[in-house]
Motif scaffolding. Sequence first.
Motif, short mmCIF file in Angstrom:
data_model
loop_
_atom_site.label_atom_id
_atom_site.label_comp_id
_atom_site.label_asym_id
_atom_site.label_seq_id
_atom_site.Cartn_x
_atom_site.Cartn_y
_atom_site.Cartn_z
N TYR A 173 1.23 -0.83 0.47
CA TYR A 173 0.19 -0.11 -0.24
C TYR A 173 0.97 1.42 0.14
CZ TYR A 173 -4.21 -2.86 1.13
OH TYR A 173 -5.83 -3.15 1.16
N ARG A 174 2.09 1.27 1.04
CA ARG A 174 2.84 2.21 0.17
C ARG A 174 4.30 1.71 -0.15
NH1 ARG A 174 7.02 5.77 4.77
NH2 ARG A 174 7.15 6.69 3.44
N VAL A 175 5.41 2.49 -1.92
CA VAL A 175 6.30 2.51 -2.37
C VAL A 175 7.09 4.27 -2.24
CG1 VAL A 175 7.69 2.21 -4.00
CG2 VAL A 175 5.21 0.71 -4.03
N ASP A 176 7.34 4.15 -1.35
CA ASP A 176 7.88 5.97 -1.15
C ASP A 176 7.04 6.53 -0.65
OD1 ASP A 176 10.66 4.96 -1.33
OD2 ASP A 176 10.64 4.93 -3.90
N ARG A 177 6.75 8.15 -1.59
CA ARG A 177 6.16 9.02 -1.47
C ARG A 177 4.27 8.07 -2.09
NH1 ARG A 177 7.98 13.63 -0.53
NH2 ARG A 177 6.35 14.48 -1.82
N VAL A 178 4.15 7.51 -2.97
CA VAL A 178 3.04 6.99 -3.19
C VAL A 178 2.49 5.74 -2.36
CG1 VAL A 178 2.04 5.38 -5.28
CG2 VAL A 178 3.89 6.80 -6.19
N LEU A 179 1.16 6.55 -2.08
CA LEU A 179 0.44 5.22 -1.00
C LEU A 179 -1.23 4.74 -1.73
CD1 LEU A 179 1.38 7.77 0.63
CD2 LEU A 179 1.33 5.35 1.95
N LEU A 180 -1.31 4.06 -1.92
CA LEU A 180 -3.09 3.65 -1.92
C LEU A 180 -4.13 3.09 -1.33
CD1 LEU A 180 -1.37 0.56 -4.73
CD2 LEU A 180 -1.83 3.18 -5.21
N ALA A 181 -5.27 4.04 -1.75
CA ALA A 181 -6.17 3.41 -0.76
C ALA A 181 -7.41 3.42 -1.52
CB ALA A 181 -6.68 4.52 0.00
N ASP A 207 -10.07 3.02 5.39
CA ASP A 207 -8.37 3.06 4.42
C ASP A 207 -8.02 4.25 4.59
OD1 ASP A 207 -8.37 0.01 4.00
OD2 ASP A 207 -8.30 1.02 1.43
N ALA A 208 -9.09 5.05 4.45
CA ALA A 208 -8.45 6.70 4.12
C ALA A 208 -8.29 6.59 6.00
CB ALA A 208 -9.46 7.88 3.58
N PHE A 209 -9.76 6.41 6.71
CA PHE A 209 -9.43 7.85 7.51
C PHE A 209 -8.16 6.77 8.18
CE2 PHE A 209 -12.81 7.63 11.23
CZ PHE A 209 -12.29 8.74 11.59
N ASN A 210 -7.33 5.74 8.21
CA ASN A 210 -6.29 5.63 8.59
C ASN A 210 -5.12 5.61 8.08
OD1 ASN A 210 -3.81 3.26 8.42
ND2 ASN A 210 -5.21 2.20 10.88
N LEU A 211 -5.15 6.64 6.67
CA LEU A 211 -4.07 6.73 6.50
C LEU A 211 -4.23 8.14 6.96
CD1 LEU A 211 -1.39 6.77 4.39
CD2 LEU A 211 -3.65 7.49 2.46
N ALA A 252 -1.15 13.44 8.10
CA ALA A 252 -1.23 14.07 9.31
C ALA A 252 0.01 15.06 9.65
CB ALA A 252 -2.72 14.75 9.51
N ALA A 253 -0.36 13.84 10.47
CA ALA A 253 1.53 13.96 11.39
C ALA A 253 2.45 13.95 10.53
CB ALA A 253 0.92 11.80 12.28
N SER A 258 2.63 2.12 8.60
CA SER A 258 1.62 0.89 9.85
C SER A 258 0.75 0.98 9.80
CB SER A 258 1.48 1.82 11.69
OG SER A 258 0.46 2.73 10.95
N TYR A 259 0.26 2.04 8.51
CA TYR A 259 -1.09 1.92 7.43
C TYR A 259 -0.60 0.50 5.90
CZ TYR A 259 -3.35 2.83 3.20
OH TYR A 259 -4.37 3.03 2.05
N HIS A 260 -0.34 0.02 5.88
CA HIS A 260 0.17 -0.95 4.63
C HIS A 260 0.35 -2.07 6.33
CE1 HIS A 260 1.00 -4.22 2.42
NE2 HIS A 260 2.28 -4.21 4.29
N THR A 261 0.80 -2.43 7.05
CA THR A 261 0.82 -2.93 8.47
C THR A 261 -1.05 -3.52 8.52
OG1 THR A 261 2.96 -2.48 8.78
CG2 THR A 261 1.69 -3.71 10.15
#
Length: 278
Positions: free
Chosen positions: A70-78, A99-103, A108-109, A122-125
């Motif tokens: 779900y994440r490769v460097d600066r690319v994230l999938l949802a 997915d969006a809520f978790n990410l 933002a952090a 941890s988004y992917h995990t």
Amino acid sequence: MCDPRQQGRVASRATLVVVPAEGMAEDRTVPPTIEEFRQQLRVFAGADFGVHSPRWLSRFGDATRQAERYRVDRVLLAGDAAHIHPPVGGQGLNLGIQDAFNLSWKLAAEINGWAPEGLLDSYHTERHPVAADVLENPRAQMQLLSPEPGPQAVRRLVSELMDFENVHRYLIEKITAIGVRYDFGDRHALLGRRMRDIGLKRGRLYELLHDGRGLLLDRTGRLSVTGWADRIDHVVDGTEELDVPAVLLRPDGHVAWVGEEQADLLSQLPRWFGAAVS
């Protein structure tokens, strides 16, 4: 979706009918027609039942896919970019929103500079195993839709099992995602689960999460989030709907800590909310 009409008036109830579309169109982008629908009804049900005036006609496939990462460097999938499955059960929308809520709060952090190491990963995990589990549901449901004798026998058996309260509850929790629990350890049964929307003196719990911040819900009045007040709200409330001394909620509503000792709380705050600000 076929909408029966009586004496020229729209009936108050609509009936959803699904039929196999095999052989009807090589190009799935071509909209289905009512005549194709009637033809398939005659093939599989022996009659078209006089259906007419459909409110909605659509085709869908049974493709079930999930991205490896779900994440490769600066690319994230949802959402549908991360996983696709048949629409039976109506689980795709909730899966994508979660997915969006978790990410979102983790992004933002990261942007605001207080994300602890590994938070974005941890988004992917957390979400990849959830989607993998959800994808099994429509796979099974597609099998149960088959008109063949074997799947129909299994469907009847599943229907009988659903009369048992425990089975009914289990399936409801799977389909609605209420049963999702991230792996935060096994110190308490609430850890990793999304906290239910309990009533508080100040209103409902979920209303306090609208600002996208963490929340310490404290029945003891002895705890503190000094150093993290820019990221976490501290609410002291003696509500009886909460049967533990205190809970720390992430911005997505999942329980990150349960307890009553300040030292124990301080050991967990950096894990989710980064370093304290002096």
